[in-house]
Design an enzyme around this catalytic site. Structure first.
Site, PDB file in Angstrom:
ATOM      1  N   ARG A  54     114.624 -47.101   4.787  1.00 61.39           N
ATOM      2  CA  ARG A  54     115.501 -47.301   5.941  1.00 61.39           C
ATOM      3  C   ARG A  54     115.602 -48.219   6.893  1.00 61.39           C
ATOM      4  O   ARG A  54     116.385 -48.939   7.626  1.00 61.39           O
ATOM      5  CB  ARG A  54     115.657 -45.699   6.588  1.00 61.39           C
ATOM      6  CG  ARG A  54     116.618 -45.025   5.938  1.00 61.39           C
ATOM      7  CD  ARG A  54     115.826 -43.592   5.977  1.00 61.39           C
ATOM      8  NE  ARG A  54     114.537 -43.517   5.620  1.00 61.39           N
ATOM      9  CZ  ARG A  54     114.168 -43.143   4.302  1.00 61.39           C
ATOM     10  NH1 ARG A  54     115.329 -42.781   3.384  1.00 61.39           N
ATOM     11  NH2 ARG A  54     113.338 -43.255   3.815  1.00 61.39           N
ATOM     12  N   THR A  55     114.298 -48.368   7.550  1.00 61.52           N
ATOM     13  CA  THR A  55     113.937 -49.173   8.539  1.00 61.52           C
ATOM     14  C   THR A  55     114.031 -50.683   8.544  1.00 61.52           C
ATOM     15  O   THR A  55     114.817 -51.405   9.154  1.00 61.52           O
ATOM     16  CB  THR A  55     112.475 -48.930   9.136  1.00 61.52           C
ATOM     17  OG1 THR A  55     112.285 -47.457   9.499  1.00 61.52           O
ATOM     18  CG2 THR A  55     112.449 -49.390  10.658  1.00 61.52           C
ATOM     19  N   LYS A  84      94.908 -63.245   2.374  1.00 62.46           N
ATOM     20  CA  LYS A  84      93.891 -64.064   2.271  1.00 62.46           C
ATOM     21  C   LYS A  84      92.950 -63.802   3.754  1.00 62.46           C
ATOM     22  O   LYS A  84      92.003 -64.602   3.965  1.00 62.46           O
ATOM     23  CB  LYS A  84      94.383 -65.555   2.437  1.00 62.46           C
ATOM     24  CG  LYS A  84      95.232 -65.918   1.204  1.00 62.46           C
ATOM     25  CD  LYS A  84      95.806 -67.349   1.416  1.00 62.46           C
ATOM     26  CE  LYS A  84      96.959 -67.524   0.597  1.00 62.46           C
ATOM     27  NZ  LYS A  84      97.625 -68.680   0.767  1.00 62.46           N
ATOM     28  N   ARG A 105     106.191 -53.806  11.027  1.00 61.82           N
ATOM     29  CA  ARG A 105     105.520 -52.426  10.908  1.00 61.82           C
ATOM     30  C   ARG A 105     104.115 -52.826  10.455  1.00 61.82           C
ATOM     31  O   ARG A 105     103.941 -53.485   9.574  1.00 61.82           O
ATOM     32  CB  ARG A 105     106.405 -51.812   9.804  1.00 61.82           C
ATOM     33  CG  ARG A 105     105.618 -50.362   9.211  1.00 61.82           C
ATOM     34  CD  ARG A 105     106.507 -49.772   8.271  1.00 61.82           C
ATOM     35  NE  ARG A 105     107.347 -48.815   8.939  1.00 61.82           N
ATOM     36  CZ  ARG A 105     108.295 -47.958   8.718  1.00 61.82           C
ATOM     37  NH1 ARG A 105     108.268 -47.641   7.649  1.00 61.82           N
ATOM     38  NH2 ARG A 105     109.211 -47.516   9.451  1.00 61.82           N
ATOM     39  N   HIS A 133     106.961 -45.064  16.856  1.00 62.33           N
ATOM     40  CA  HIS A 133     108.356 -45.656  16.254  1.00 62.33           C
ATOM     41  C   HIS A 133     109.307 -45.555  17.060  1.00 62.33           C
ATOM     42  O   HIS A 133     110.269 -44.841  16.622  1.00 62.33           O
ATOM     43  CB  HIS A 133     108.318 -44.712  14.836  1.00 62.33           C
ATOM     44  CG  HIS A 133     108.954 -45.480  13.769  1.00 62.33           C
ATOM     45  ND1 HIS A 133     109.808 -46.494  13.893  1.00 62.33           N
ATOM     46  CD2 HIS A 133     109.361 -44.861  12.611  1.00 62.33           C
ATOM     47  CE1 HIS A 133     110.608 -46.869  13.032  1.00 62.33           C
ATOM     48  NE2 HIS A 133     110.292 -45.830  11.810  1.00 62.33           N
TER      49      HIS A 133
HETATM   50  C1  NCD Z   1     109.050 -42.632   9.085  1.00 67.39           C
HETATM   51  C2  NCD Z   1     107.910 -43.698   9.420  1.00 67.39           C
HETATM   52  O1  NCD Z   1     107.797 -44.632   8.653  1.00 67.39           O
HETATM   53  O2  NCD Z   1     107.179 -43.191  10.286  1.00 67.39           O
HETATM   54  N1  NCD Z   1     109.842 -43.084   8.095  1.00 67.39           N
HETATM   55  C3  NCD Z   1     111.019 -43.909   8.849  1.00 67.39           C
HETATM   56  O3  NCD Z   1     110.649 -44.811   9.506  1.00 67.39           O
HETATM   57  N2  NCD Z   1     112.261 -43.242   8.648  1.00 67.39           N
HETATM   58  C4  NCD Z   1     108.797 -41.114   8.730  1.00 67.39           C
HETATM   59  C5  NCD Z   1     107.658 -40.941   7.528  1.00 67.39           C
HETATM   60  O4  NCD Z   1     107.404 -41.958   6.993  1.00 67.39           O
HETATM   61  O5  NCD Z   1     107.499 -39.888   7.312  1.00 67.39           O
END
Ligand code: NCD
Length: 308
Positions: A54-55, A84, A105, A133
């Protein structure tokens, strides 16, 4: 709002969140089609060192819908120069030659701050380890407002892995900007939110109660925010086995909720929400994921507007 980077929820005042929500609502029209030219000629790089559906896709869709272009490094730990041994700082110094904005991320808490410290272009934190997040939390609170019309005065439970869950941390901090929220932190003892974070939430004036049994508060809740037990962040597989499956939203639990309550989840879900719940109008998690697109359109627009 004057932020160059989006690194943590604390950067946002209530007023700034509200203006972002208004912008997201106004962008909802654009969400219907591709063809806006607001970001024409701009490039976004998404650099993801941890899994995501999703993100990453919603950031990329947001940029494309705004008329921009996207460079995507999925599984960056394995496929980029990190494999590397390149440091995150050096990777950012490189990627900023090719992109106007970097969405990052990483498995390490604080990685987004390290990236921002050397970056000439805006960095958006799309999750750093178990820490924060922020864009997820903004879309969560936006969803509550869209679904229930307000945030002040609500009773909200965060349920599940509150120690490792970065979404839970960020959404709790976001909610602490609003008034008269009653927050229930529902978790097995081993997964309760860190005391320092709970102190922070209380000192903002929020009424915070920690408990183990969701049944005990279910009838009072306006929002139930379920979370996944974050297996990848456990050092002990035995502990994971013991606490996984601690909570389950199923027909029986649903029957205890108010008819006006909503159920949220940042997703992905494992077994904490039974598929039988999906058809209930109170199940708002797929609508929530949809709002990720418009919030991220608003955030990208905001950040690139600041950055010129
Ligand atoms: C979350 C995350 O990556 O922190 N997912 C997301 O971005 N919707 C929650 C999760 O991984 O449980």
């Amino acid at each position: 709002m004057r932020q160059k980077h989006i690194l943590e929820v604390r950067q946002f005042s209530r007023q700034e969140m509200e203006s972002l929500f208004e912008e997201a609502e106004s962008l909802e029209r654009l969400d219907a089609y591709i063809g806006s030219r607001l970001m024409e000629g701009r490039i976004m790089a998404t650099l993801f060192y941890e899994p995501s559906t999703r993100t990453r896709l919603s950031f990329e869709a947001a940029m494309i819908k705004l008329g921009g272009a996207v460079l995507s490094v999925e599984n960056a730990g394995a496929t980029s120069s990190a494999a590397k041994g390149e440091s995150i700082e050096d990777t950012i110094r490189m990627v900023q030659n090719y992109a106007d904005i970097i969405v990052l991320r990483h498995w390490e808490g604080g990685a987004a701050h390290r990236a921002a410290a050397v970056a000439a272009v805006p960095i958006i934190n799309a999750g750093d380890g178990n820490r924060e997040h922020p864009t997820q939390a903004l879309l969560d609170v936006f969803t509550i407002r869209r679904e229930l019309g307000r945030i002040d005065g609500l009773s909200i439970a965060l349920v599940g892995d509150l120690i490792h869950g970065r979404a839970a941390h960020s959404v709790a901090l976001c909610l602490s900007r609003f008034n008269q929220i009653t927050l229930y932190l529902v978790a097995p003892r081993e997964l309760q939110m860190e005391p320092a974070m709970v102190d922070d939430l209380r000192s903002s004036g929020m009424d915070v109660t920690q408990l183990e049994r969701l049944e005990d508060v279910a009838p009072q809740l306006d929002v139930v925010y379920m979370t996944r037990v974050q297996r990848e962040r456990f050092s002990s597989p035995e502990l994971y086995e013991r606490v996984r499956g601690s909570y389950r939203m199923d027909a029986a639990m649903l029957a205890r909720l108010k008819s006006t309550a909503i159920i949220l989840h940042p997703l992905p879900r494992l077994d904490e929400i039974e598929p039988e719940v999906d058809a209930d109008p109170r199940a708002a998690y797929f609508r929530q994921a949809r709002h990720g697109l418009t919030i991220r359109m608003a955030l990208v627009r905001h950040v690139l507007r600041q950055h010129g």
